[in-house]
Design a protein around this motif. Structure first.
Motif, PDB file in Angstrom:
ATOM      1  N   GLU A 274       0.831  -1.212   0.000  1.00 37.72           N
ATOM      2  CA  GLU A 274       0.000   0.000   0.000  1.00 37.72           C
ATOM      3  C   GLU A 274       0.864   1.260   0.000  1.00 37.72           C
ATOM      4  OE1 GLU A 274      -2.900   2.567   2.868  1.00 37.72           O
ATOM      5  OE2 GLU A 274      -2.570   0.463   3.403  1.00 37.72           O
ATOM      6  N   LYS A 275       1.928   1.247   0.791  1.00 37.37           N
ATOM      7  CA  LYS A 275       2.813   2.418   0.875  1.00 37.37           C
ATOM      8  C   LYS A 275       3.445   2.723  -0.489  1.00 37.37           C
ATOM      9  CE  LYS A 275       6.760   4.299   3.397  1.00 37.37           C
ATOM     10  NZ  LYS A 275       7.865   4.023   4.333  1.00 37.37           N
ATOM     11  N   LEU A 280       3.246   5.727  -5.829  1.00 30.42           N
ATOM     12  CA  LEU A 280       3.122   5.647  -7.284  1.00 30.42           C
ATOM     13  C   LEU A 280       1.844   6.324  -7.761  1.00 30.42           C
ATOM     14  CD1 LEU A 280       4.312   1.967  -7.947  1.00 30.42           C
ATOM     15  CD2 LEU A 280       5.518   4.063  -8.575  1.00 30.42           C
ATOM     16  N   TYR A 281       0.765   6.132  -6.997  1.00 28.61           N
ATOM     17  CA  TYR A 281      -0.518   6.736  -7.376  1.00 28.61           C
ATOM     18  C   TYR A 281      -0.444   8.257  -7.306  1.00 28.61           C
ATOM     19  CZ  TYR A 281      -5.571   7.649  -7.304  1.00 28.61           C
ATOM     20  OH  TYR A 281      -6.833   8.116  -7.576  1.00 28.61           O
ATOM     21  N   SER A 282       0.262   8.772  -6.305  1.00 27.34           N
ATOM     22  CA  SER A 282       0.442  10.228  -6.187  1.00 27.34           C
ATOM     23  C   SER A 282       1.251  10.774  -7.362  1.00 27.34           C
ATOM     24  CB  SER A 282       1.161  10.577  -4.879  1.00 27.34           C
ATOM     25  OG  SER A 282       0.403  10.161  -3.782  1.00 27.34           O
ATOM     26  N   LYS A 283       2.210   9.960  -7.790  1.00 24.62           N
ATOM     27  CA  LYS A 283       3.102  10.383  -8.876  1.00 24.62           C
ATOM     28  C   LYS A 283       2.452  10.192 -10.247  1.00 24.62           C
ATOM     29  CE  LYS A 283       8.003   9.905 -10.064  1.00 24.62           C
ATOM     30  NZ  LYS A 283       9.239   9.121  -9.814  1.00 24.62           N
ATOM     31  N   TYR A 284       1.705   9.081 -10.392  1.00 27.14           N
ATOM     32  CA  TYR A 284       1.090   8.769 -11.693  1.00 27.14           C
ATOM     33  C   TYR A 284      -0.413   8.513 -11.505  1.00 27.14           C
ATOM     34  CZ  TYR A 284       6.040   7.670 -12.502  1.00 27.14           C
ATOM     35  OH  TYR A 284       7.410   7.716 -12.562  1.00 27.14           O
ATOM     36  N   PRO A 285      -1.185   9.540 -11.177  1.00 22.62           N
ATOM     37  CA  PRO A 285      -2.617   9.327 -10.884  1.00 22.62           C
ATOM     38  C   PRO A 285      -3.427   8.818 -12.077  1.00 22.62           C
ATOM     39  CG  PRO A 285      -2.100  11.670 -11.036  1.00 22.62           C
ATOM     40  CD  PRO A 285      -0.794  10.949 -11.076  1.00 22.62           C
ATOM     41  N   ASP A 286      -2.915   9.019 -13.283  1.00 25.66           N
ATOM     42  CA  ASP A 286      -3.651   8.591 -14.475  1.00 25.66           C
ATOM     43  C   ASP A 286      -3.213   7.223 -14.995  1.00 25.66           C
ATOM     44  OD1 ASP A 286      -5.162  10.935 -14.513  1.00 25.66           O
ATOM     45  OD2 ASP A 286      -3.591  12.007 -15.604  1.00 25.66           O
ATOM     46  N   GLU A 289      -3.139   0.907 -14.399  1.00 28.85           N
ATOM     47  CA  GLU A 289      -2.650  -0.269 -13.669  1.00 28.85           C
ATOM     48  C   GLU A 289      -2.341   0.068 -12.215  1.00 28.85           C
ATOM     49  OE1 GLU A 289      -0.412  -3.688 -16.213  1.00 28.85           O
ATOM     50  OE2 GLU A 289       0.690  -1.824 -15.884  1.00 28.85           O
ATOM     51  N   VAL A 290      -1.623   1.154 -12.032  1.00 27.67           N
ATOM     52  CA  VAL A 290      -1.234   1.567 -10.678  1.00 27.67           C
ATOM     53  C   VAL A 290      -2.474   1.875  -9.845  1.00 27.67           C
ATOM     54  CG1 VAL A 290      -0.138   3.416  -9.350  1.00 27.67           C
ATOM     55  CG2 VAL A 290       1.075   2.389 -11.271  1.00 27.67           C
ATOM     56  N   ALA A 291      -3.390   2.672 -10.404  1.00 29.25           N
ATOM     57  CA  ALA A 291      -4.589   3.074  -9.664  1.00 29.25           C
ATOM     58  C   ALA A 291      -5.452   1.860  -9.312  1.00 29.25           C
ATOM     59  CB  ALA A 291      -5.401   4.072 -10.493  1.00 29.25           C
ATOM     60  N   TYR A 292      -5.645   0.966 -10.277  1.00 29.64           N
ATOM     61  CA  TYR A 292      -6.493  -0.210 -10.047  1.00 29.64           C
ATOM     62  C   TYR A 292      -5.891  -1.105  -8.960  1.00 29.64           C
ATOM     63  CZ  TYR A 292      -9.286  -4.362 -11.111  1.00 29.64           C
ATOM     64  OH  TYR A 292     -10.133  -5.438 -11.017  1.00 29.64           O
ATOM     65  N   THR A 293      -4.588  -1.331  -9.049  1.00 27.54           N
ATOM     66  CA  THR A 293      -3.927  -2.186  -8.051  1.00 27.54           C
ATOM     67  C   THR A 293      -3.930  -1.521  -6.684  1.00 27.54           C
ATOM     68  OG1 THR A 293      -2.484  -2.961  -9.847  1.00 27.54           O
ATOM     69  CG2 THR A 293      -1.875  -3.594  -7.621  1.00 27.54           C
ATOM     70  N   TYR A 294      -3.777  -0.204  -6.669  1.00 26.65           N
ATOM     71  CA  TYR A 294      -3.843   0.537  -5.401  1.00 26.65           C
ATOM     72  C   TYR A 294      -5.220   0.352  -4.764  1.00 26.65           C
ATOM     73  CZ  TYR A 294      -3.574   4.539  -2.170  1.00 26.65           C
ATOM     74  OH  TYR A 294      -3.577   5.344  -1.059  1.00 26.65           O
TER      75      TYR A 294
END
Length: 545
Positions: A274-275, A280-286, A289-294
């Motif tokens: 999660e950390k 990664l989500y803060s850096k690449y919000p769009d 893959e990152v958002a879904y996995t988060y």
């Protein structure tokens, strides 16, 4: 510098023709004004031809899409410079671009006969033979190339590829090993050899191969990545984590941090994952893959509200993404936000009416709303779409149970177990259901399933509660109480465990204590905690008594 040279060239006496002036402008105008450059190139060729000038002019003619002119110049070059390898390579290139494969091959074969030690001609000729399936001729050329280039791993790699295509794995391995003896970090060599080992299940050899590469090239990205993937493949997740963490540190611009998070999730280290994913989500919000996995890891961490926000943002950006629709629908159903669940599932099913997961979710939603007959229709559709997934039968068993069709429910639970043998959740559900349906009459069958579930997850409070209920039906109330105490310590907010505590305490003559647990169970249900069907009415009757 170019300006100075230009001034020098222009300052030469007008009566003294200098081909180097033409040569200079031939190259100078090639990119910005090819037609103008052509005039200078052709004139320079007429006065002072060189192999390099021929190559430049032929390239220019091809750029101007004058293939016939390029071919004429290539033939002339070969005539003037029969001992230059560039003559045959250039002619081969022109014929290839014109689609005249036979003539392209003939140009290389002629060059090879006249210049049998030209490494470049050998490489191109071997490639042409391989393309046309003439492996025998290719082998002869590559073996000669290997003799001429003893310090080059490429010829041995090419031989390995030939033998691999012929199904001769043993010889392929032999030549790949030779290529790596020359250069241990030769990428194509260790990737291919590693793949052979992995496909054959020789994981120890593959591991040692990648480690050998890392001895001479400790930060080799490809070798590290292959080793990490191998550890994931063989379920050595701790070692995989170490490698991905190292890759993420060495190559922060790559997506290794994301890969590291995925391995952490597989290792059930959700807090660490999660950390990383939060950063990664803060850096690449769009990044989808990152958002879904988060969102997924937030769900695993029971941070459902945050997960919901992530998914809703994704849905707003792309309302056609059915995977996001699935996650949101599940969250809405769990939160009993049935209106939103209906809206989003209707949208999802309009996009993909043959989605197994969406039909299953709609069935679950309708069953939650008490519309079990309608639910059954969607669940049956899901099972028809994918008859090999146990989840469809599991949900249908729950629907059948709600409809009072216990024989069908039991059959579906057994089918689910057949498709997913040993699943503790299924084992416990079947065992506990047998107790609810048949009471003491099926207690032996129930005990068998529940004990198997406990053998796989001995600390699960739901399974402890089920086993306590086995003891209850065996009239071992003290034993049941001991098991319920352990279950309660792990899950105090479960309405069923609280009710069962009340039932057992009542049997033990502790009526006031029993009442306190019944009241707590009722409070939890009214607060939205999930209980059993009909539990609220049952508790009301018990409290009335």
């Amino acid at each position: 510098m170019i300006l100075i040279l230009l001034l020098v060239l222009l300052s030469l006496p007008s009566f003294a023709y200098n081909p180097y002036t033409d040569y200079f402008f031939c190259r100078y105008f090639q990119q910005e004004n090819p037609k103008k450059a052509e005039t200078y190139c052709i004139r320079a060729l007429e006065r002072l031809p060189t192999p390099t000038l021929f190559v430049d002019t032929i390239r220019l003619e091809l750029l101007l899409k004058r293939k016939e002119k390029a071919l004429e110049l290539a033939k002339r070059m070969k005539h003037l410079y029969p001992k230059e390898q560039a003559s045959y390579l250039t002619l081969h290139s022109v014929y290839s671009l014109m689609g005249q494969k036979d003539k392209a091959l003939s140009a290389l074969e002629e060059g090879y006969r006249l210049l049998p030690k030209s490494k470049e001609i050998m490489l191109f000729l071997a490639d042409e033979y391989l393309r046309s399936g003439e492996n025998k001729k290719a082998k002869a050329v590559i073996e000669n190339l290997a003799k001429e280039s003893p310090d080059n791993p490429l010829p041995y790699y090419m031989l390995a590829r030939i033998y691999l295509s012929e199904g001769n794995k043993e010889l392929a391995i032999h030549y790949l090993e030779k290529s790596l003896q020359i250069k241990s970090s030769f990428e194509a060599g260790f990737i291919t050899l590693g793949s052979i080992y992995e496909e054959s299940g020789e994981y120890t050899k593959a591991e040692q191969l990648y480690k050998d590469v890392l001895k001479t090239s400790p930060d080799n990205k490809v070798a590290l990545e292959r080793l990490a993937n191998l550890y994931v493949l063989t379920n050595r997740l701790e070692e995989a984590q170490d490698i991905y963490e190292r890759l993420a540190r060495l190559y922060p611009e790559e997506n290794y941090a994301y890969q590291y998070a995925l391995v952490l999730i597989r290792s059930s280290k959700y807090d660490k994952a999660e950390k990383i994913l939060s950063e990664l989500y803060s850096k690449y919000p769009d990044n989808l893959e990152v958002a879904y996995t988060y969102g997924l890891v937030l769900e695993m961490e029971k941070k459902t509200d945050l997960a919901r926000q992530v998914y809703e943002r994704l849905y707003k950006k792309d309302p056609t993404n059915t995977k996001v629709i699935e996650r949101l629908a599940g969250i809405y159903i769990d939160a009993k936000d049935y209106q939103k669940a209906h809206e989003i599932l209707k949208k999802g099913l309009s996009l993909d009416p043959k989605s197994y997961q969406l039909n299953l979710l709609m069935g679950s939603l309708l069953n939650e709303e008490g519309k079990s007959e309608q639910a059954l229709s969607y669940v049956n559709t899901a099972i028809n779409l994918n008859a090999k997934d146990y989840r469809g039968y599991f949900l249908r068993a729950i629907v059948h149970d709600k409809l009072g069709q216990v024989i069908s429910a039991e059959a579906d639970l057994k089918k689910a177990l057949e498709l997913n043998p040993g699943d503790p959740e299924l084992l416990n559900h079947l065992g506990y259901s047998l107790l609810l349906w048949y009471g003491p009459a099926r207690v032996k069958d129930a005990e068998k399933f529940i004990l198997e579930a406990l053998s796989k997850d001995k600390d699960n409070p739901a399974y402890m509660d089920s086993y306590a209920w086995v003891l209850y039906y065996k009239e071992d109330y003290k034993g049941a109480y001991e098991w319920l105490k352990k279950a309660y310590e792990k899950e105090k907010e479960d309405p069923v465990i609280n009710e069962h505590m009340g039932d057992v305490l009542l049997k033990l003559g502790r009526k006031e204590d029993a009442k306190r647990y019944y009241e707590r169970a009722m409070e939890l249900i009214k607060a939205g905690k999930r209980g059993e069907p009909g539990q609220e009415e049952r508790l009301r009757e018990k409290l009335k008594d």
